[in-house]
Each structure stands twice: as structure tokens, then as C-alpha cells.
Scaffold this motif. Sequence first.
Motif, short mmCIF file in Angstrom:
data_model
loop_
_atom_site.label_atom_id
_atom_site.label_comp_id
_atom_site.label_asym_id
_atom_site.label_seq_id
_atom_site.Cartn_x
_atom_site.Cartn_y
_atom_site.Cartn_z
N VAL A 149 -40.32 5.78 30.36
CA VAL A 149 -39.54 6.09 29.17
C VAL A 149 -38.06 5.87 29.48
O VAL A 149 -37.57 6.29 30.52
N ILE A 150 -37.36 5.18 28.56
CA ILE A 150 -35.95 4.87 28.75
C ILE A 150 -35.14 5.61 27.69
O ILE A 150 -35.45 5.53 26.50
N THR A 151 -34.10 6.31 28.12
CA THR A 151 -33.18 6.96 27.20
C THR A 151 -31.77 6.51 27.52
O THR A 151 -31.31 6.64 28.65
N GLU A 152 -31.10 5.94 26.53
CA GLU A 152 -29.70 5.58 26.62
C GLU A 152 -28.90 6.79 26.16
O GLU A 152 -29.19 7.35 25.11
N VAL A 171 -35.77 3.01 18.28
CA VAL A 171 -35.39 4.18 19.06
C VAL A 171 -35.59 5.46 18.27
O VAL A 171 -35.72 5.45 17.06
N THR A 172 -35.59 6.56 19.00
CA THR A 172 -35.54 7.89 18.42
C THR A 172 -34.23 8.51 18.90
O THR A 172 -33.93 8.48 20.10
N LEU A 173 -33.45 9.05 17.96
CA LEU A 173 -32.17 9.66 18.31
C LEU A 173 -32.30 11.17 18.38
O LEU A 173 -32.87 11.80 17.48
N ASN A 174 -31.76 11.75 19.46
CA ASN A 174 -31.70 13.20 19.61
C ASN A 174 -30.26 13.54 19.99
O ASN A 174 -29.73 12.98 20.95
N ILE A 175 -29.64 14.44 19.24
CA ILE A 175 -28.27 14.85 19.54
C ILE A 175 -28.31 16.27 20.09
O ILE A 175 -28.88 17.17 19.47
N VAL A 176 -27.71 16.45 21.26
CA VAL A 176 -27.71 17.74 21.94
C VAL A 176 -26.27 18.21 22.10
O VAL A 176 -25.42 17.47 22.59
N GLU A 177 -26.01 19.45 21.68
CA GLU A 177 -24.70 20.06 21.89
C GLU A 177 -24.69 20.69 23.27
O GLU A 177 -25.60 21.43 23.63
N GLN A 178 -23.67 20.37 24.05
CA GLN A 178 -23.62 20.81 25.45
C GLN A 178 -22.26 21.43 25.74
O GLN A 178 -21.23 20.83 25.43
N TYR A 202 -30.60 8.13 22.83
CA TYR A 202 -31.42 7.14 22.15
C TYR A 202 -32.60 6.82 23.05
O TYR A 202 -32.45 6.15 24.07
N THR A 203 -33.79 7.31 22.71
CA THR A 203 -34.99 7.04 23.51
C THR A 203 -35.71 5.84 22.92
O THR A 203 -36.01 5.82 21.72
N LEU A 204 -35.93 4.84 23.76
CA LEU A 204 -36.60 3.62 23.31
C LEU A 204 -38.08 3.90 23.09
O LEU A 204 -38.72 4.55 23.91
N ASN A 205 -38.60 3.44 21.96
CA ASN A 205 -39.99 3.70 21.59
C ASN A 205 -40.93 2.61 22.11
O ASN A 205 -40.52 1.46 22.28
N GLY A 206 -42.17 2.99 22.35
CA GLY A 206 -43.18 2.03 22.77
C GLY A 206 -42.89 1.44 24.13
O GLY A 206 -42.43 2.13 25.03
N ASP A 207 -43.14 0.16 24.25
CA ASP A 207 -42.92 -0.54 25.52
C ASP A 207 -41.55 -1.21 25.57
O ASP A 207 -41.32 -2.10 26.39
N THR A 208 -40.65 -0.80 24.69
CA THR A 208 -39.34 -1.43 24.61
C THR A 208 -38.54 -1.20 25.88
O THR A 208 -38.47 -0.08 26.39
N THR A 209 -37.94 -2.26 26.41
CA THR A 209 -37.10 -2.16 27.60
C THR A 209 -35.71 -2.76 27.35
O THR A 209 -34.96 -3.01 28.27
#
Length: 134
Positions: free
Chosen positions: A57-60, A88-95, A117-124
Motif C-alpha cells: 500500500v502506498i500513501t503520499e 486515491v483515497t484522501l484522509n486528512i488528519v489534524e496533528q 493520499y492512499t493509492l487504490n488497487g495495484d496503483t504505483t
Amino acid sequence: NKARAVYNEETGWVYMDFTLGYSKIVHPKLQKAERSFKPMDDKIEMYDKFTFSDKTVITERFVTTIKPKAEGTTVYLDDIKLSTTSDVTLNIVEQSYVDQLPDENGNYNKICYLLDYTLNGDTTEFYATIDFLN
């Protein structure tokens, strides 16, 4: 081996291999991490490509101190628009974090926002555009 960037005068794109920025302990499956970007007057285009020895799993992640406003996977940061055509799936986290310099009230405790931004499926591959809306 050392990291380096190459600028293509004809296209205006900058290419870099940033594989060495990741430890084999942290990312043992990572074989190659490449980034290309093209700075322009009103925007920056960015393209990342990853090669792994096995599916992963890749997350930018983008980090900002500006409170984001999201519309789907497009994010507005005041007069900046970050958008992607990648799946992609976007998740915003307050830190919270502690800054080295205080704000106008003498407060060292600050808030930043993690745009994951987490890449979905086999996306690289990940493509993003950063538009300056002024």
C-alpha cells in the motif's frame, strides 16, 4: 550511490530518484522511488512512480499548517489547490506539534494537517497538480 536531480531544459521537467531517502528497514519491499515535477508560473505538476518487490500500500503525504478544505480528493489551502487524477483515497488528519518559535501569543503548541493520499488497487503511480489561484 547518492541522490541527484536532473533538469530537462526542453520540457522543463525535473527528475529525481529518491529511493535512497527510504531505509530498507522501513521499506524493505521498495526497489525504486522516482519523482518528476515541472514548476510553472501558476502551478506545479508532480508525478511519482514506485517499484516494489511485492504488492504494498502506498500513501503520499503532504503536510501543511493551513487548514484544508476538501472537495472529494481536491484540497484547497487558501489560494492553493491540490488536485490529482490518480485513483486515491484522501484522509486528512489534524496533528499537534511543538514549534521551535512561538506564535504571537507565546504559544509553542501548534496544529498541522496531514493530507494522506492512499493509492487504490495495484496503483504505483501518483500524479498531482498544485495550482496557485491568485
